[in-house]
Write a protein that holds these residues in place. Structure first.
Motif, PDB file in Angstrom:
ATOM      1  N   TYR A   1      33.004  42.697   6.984  1.00 19.83           N
ATOM      2  CA  TYR A   1      33.470  44.032   6.628  1.00 19.83           C
ATOM      3  C   TYR A   1      32.325  44.830   6.019  1.00 19.83           C
ATOM      4  CZ  TYR A   1      38.170  41.883   6.648  1.00 19.83           C
ATOM      5  OH  TYR A   1      39.315  41.215   6.973  1.00 19.83           O
ATOM      6  N   ARG A   2      32.297  46.087   6.363  1.00 18.42           N
ATOM      7  CA  ARG A   2      31.422  47.039   5.680  1.00 18.42           C
ATOM      8  C   ARG A   2      32.339  47.958   4.882  1.00 18.42           C
ATOM      9  NH1 ARG A   2      26.244  48.176   6.680  1.00 18.42           N
ATOM     10  NH2 ARG A   2      26.333  47.074   8.685  1.00 18.42           N
ATOM     11  N   MET A   3      32.339  47.768   3.577  1.00 18.77           N
ATOM     12  CA  MET A   3      33.200  48.554   2.704  1.00 18.77           C
ATOM     13  C   MET A   3      32.474  49.821   2.276  1.00 18.77           C
ATOM     14  SD  MET A   3      35.894  46.810   2.806  1.00 18.77           S
ATOM     15  CE  MET A   3      36.722  45.226   2.737  1.00 18.77           C
TER      16      MET A   3
ATOM     17  N   PRO B   1      36.718  54.498   2.755  1.00 19.85           N
ATOM     18  CA  PRO B   1      36.299  54.135   4.115  1.00 19.85           C
ATOM     19  C   PRO B   1      35.850  52.675   4.207  1.00 19.85           C
ATOM     20  CG  PRO B   1      35.408  56.276   3.508  1.00 19.85           C
ATOM     21  CD  PRO B   1      36.022  55.710   2.260  1.00 19.85           C
ATOM     22  N   HIS B   2      36.294  51.981   5.244  1.00 19.69           N
ATOM     23  CA  HIS B   2      35.932  50.578   5.456  1.00 19.69           C
ATOM     24  C   HIS B   2      35.926  50.293   6.954  1.00 19.69           C
ATOM     25  CE1 HIS B   2      40.327  50.821   5.070  1.00 19.69           C
ATOM     26  NE2 HIS B   2      40.378  49.817   5.934  1.00 19.69           N
ATOM     27  N   GLN B   3      35.223  49.244   7.333  1.00 22.45           N
ATOM     28  CA  GLN B   3      35.025  48.967   8.757  1.00 22.45           C
ATOM     29  C   GLN B   3      34.805  47.475   8.981  1.00 22.45           C
ATOM     30  OE1 GLN B   3      31.468  50.793  10.251  1.00 22.45           O
ATOM     31  NE2 GLN B   3      31.877  50.299  12.386  1.00 22.45           N
ATOM     32  N   MET B   4      35.556  46.886   9.922  1.00 24.49           N
ATOM     33  CA  MET B   4      35.244  45.534  10.382  1.00 24.49           C
ATOM     34  C   MET B   4      34.217  45.694  11.493  1.00 24.49           C
ATOM     35  SD  MET B   4      37.695  42.531  11.953  1.00 24.49           S
ATOM     36  CE  MET B   4      38.650  42.314  10.450  1.00 24.49           C
ATOM     37  N   ASP B   5      32.961  45.364  11.189  1.00 25.57           N
ATOM     38  CA  ASP B   5      31.885  45.666  12.140  1.00 25.57           C
ATOM     39  C   ASP B   5      31.364  44.437  12.882  1.00 25.57           C
ATOM     40  OD1 ASP B   5      30.612  44.485  10.001  1.00 25.57           O
ATOM     41  OD2 ASP B   5      28.996  45.966   9.870  1.00 25.57           O
TER      42      ASP B   5
ATOM     43  N   ILE C   1      30.978  42.386   2.995  1.00 26.23           N
ATOM     44  CA  ILE C   1      31.598  41.103   2.692  1.00 26.23           C
ATOM     45  C   ILE C   1      31.869  40.341   3.978  1.00 26.23           C
ATOM     46  CG2 ILE C   1      33.987  41.953   2.692  1.00 26.23           C
ATOM     47  CD1 ILE C   1      34.376  40.236   0.155  1.00 26.23           C
ATOM     48  N   ALA C   2      31.608  39.031   3.962  1.00 29.91           N
ATOM     49  CA  ALA C   2      31.871  38.156   5.102  1.00 29.91           C
ATOM     50  C   ALA C   2      32.921  37.127   4.689  1.00 29.91           C
ATOM     51  CB  ALA C   2      30.590  37.458   5.544  1.00 29.91           C
ATOM     52  N   LEU C   3      33.915  36.913   5.542  1.00 36.51           N
ATOM     53  CA  LEU C   3      34.985  35.965   5.250  1.00 36.51           C
ATOM     54  C   LEU C   3      35.130  34.994   6.410  1.00 36.51           C
ATOM     55  CD1 LEU C   3      37.774  38.363   3.896  1.00 36.51           C
ATOM     56  CD2 LEU C   3      36.148  37.033   2.559  1.00 36.51           C
ATOM     57  N   SER C   4      35.517  33.777   6.096  1.00 43.04           N
ATOM     58  CA  SER C   4      35.759  32.769   7.129  1.00 43.04           C
ATOM     59  C   SER C   4      37.151  32.193   6.966  1.00 43.04           C
ATOM     60  CB  SER C   4      34.701  31.661   7.062  1.00 43.04           C
ATOM     61  OG  SER C   4      34.656  31.091   5.769  1.00 43.04           O
ATOM     62  N   ALA C   5      37.545  31.337   7.898  1.00 44.05           N
ATOM     63  CA  ALA C   5      38.907  30.784   7.938  1.00 44.05           C
ATOM     64  C   ALA C   5      39.316  30.218   6.583  1.00 44.05           C
ATOM     65  CB  ALA C   5      38.985  29.697   9.006  1.00 44.05           C
TER      66      ALA C   5
ATOM     67  N   ALA D   1      36.639  47.897  -5.475  1.00 43.94           N
ATOM     68  CA  ALA D   1      36.287  46.483  -5.368  1.00 43.94           C
ATOM     69  C   ALA D   1      37.190  45.771  -4.358  1.00 43.94           C
ATOM     70  CB  ALA D   1      36.405  45.803  -6.730  1.00 43.94           C
ATOM     71  N   THR D   2      36.730  44.635  -3.868  1.00 45.01           N
ATOM     72  CA  THR D   2      37.518  43.775  -2.983  1.00 45.01           C
ATOM     73  C   THR D   2      37.766  42.460  -3.697  1.00 45.01           C
ATOM     74  OG1 THR D   2      36.487  44.727  -1.009  1.00 45.01           O
ATOM     75  CG2 THR D   2      37.598  42.608  -0.746  1.00 45.01           C
TER      76      THR D   2
END
Length: 290
Positions: A52-54, A74-78, A59-63, A113-114
């Motif tokens: 994600y680009r917040m 504004p936010h984006q899954m890039d 931020i990067a997330l895994s399973a 914040a996330t």
């Protein structure tokens, strides 16, 4: 190699219907550009990984990881892995203010914040799938049950390890104590705004809906959300406008009027402040991506 499918911001009801609770359990799509919407977003990564680009961080997330954040910024899954599956929800603010979270966490989320937690297990895989089925069942009782269970799950982060990204909130005051009455008052204001944002409303109307003094209403809302009442009203109008601008024959002046803005100049100013571009440029970008 085939081109990846993508998500076009404004192409769904997420942006245009701030009262709508939506749950999902699906393969995510890369987003061509950032978007925003007037709901808190919850994402649980079932399989694979996403990036994600917040607004002011990445931020990067895994399973097995879960996050939630305020979608009004504004936010984006890039980026994402080819096998990515995620589940979650878009929660209208009125549901968010039912959550019993530490005041500093609530404040940090509303100011950009996330929250991220890895304290999940197989029950989360099962529950997110079931909540999605319940929310889409057409049965109001099942949908309400899904929301209540989801809120309890989110509240459970208080008792487990989590992190807030970014770790520090430079220049931001800590959240103030937030009692049940304050929560109800903010919820009433959010409800009224969501139902009337397309009309000419002001702080007097909003405060009257919560049966509180206008000055107190403005102060409480700012402390609770990080936004002024006017900023939140404009956010809902801009969310709605973003969806309207997706239509091929969209006329910017008509969109401004239909979204509750009193003038084209006010619409342009608010849109540029949030999106970093004019409504016309946004519409051209959408048309060019078709």
């Amino acid at each position: 190699m085939p081109e990846r499918p993508f998500y076009q911001p404004g192409a769904s009801s997420v942006e245009g219907l701030p009262l709508l609770l939506q749950m999902f359990h699906t393969a995510p799509l890369m987003m061509l550009k950032p978007h925003w919407h007037a709901q808190v977003e919850v994402n649980f990564i079932v399989r694979g990984s996403v990036h994600y680009r917040m607004n002011e961080h990445e931020i990067a997330l895994s399973a097995g990881e879960m996050c939630f954040f305020w979608g009004g910024l504004p936010h984006q899954m890039d980026d994402l892995s080819d096998d990515a599956i995620y589940a979650g929800a878009h929660l209208p603010l009125v549901h968010f203010f039912r959550l019993h979270l530490p005041a500093d966490v609530r404040h940090r989320l509303m100011t950009g914040a996330t929250l991220v937690t890895s304290a999940t297990d197989q029950s989360d895989n099962d529950n997110f799938a079931r909540w999605n089925r319940y929310a889409r069942s057409g049965d109001p009782a099942k949908a309400e049950h899904a929301v209540n269970e989801l809120l309890l799950r989110l509240e459970r982060v208080r008792f487990e390890p989590y992190r807030l990204v970014p770790e520090t909130a430079a220049g931001q005051e800590a959240g103030s104590a937030f009692d049940q009455q304050s929560s109800r008052n903010v919820g009433r204001m959010c409800d009224f705004i969501a139902e009337n944002f397309l009309y000419d409303i002001d702080c007097l109307n909003i405060a009257a809906a919560a049966d509180i003094h206008p000055k107190y209403a403005m102060s409480l809302f700012k402390k609770s959300t990080g936004m002024t009442l006017n900023e939140y009203v404009n956010l809902l109008r801009l969310s709605y406008a973003q969806a309207l601008l997706m239509h091929q024959d969209a006329n910017v002046l008509r969109v401004a009027m239909d979204s509750g803005f009193g003038s084209l100049s006010a619409f342009n100013k608010s849109f540029r402040k949030l999106a970093g571009m004019t409504p016309s440029d946004f519409r051209k970008g959408v048309a060019g991506a078709r």
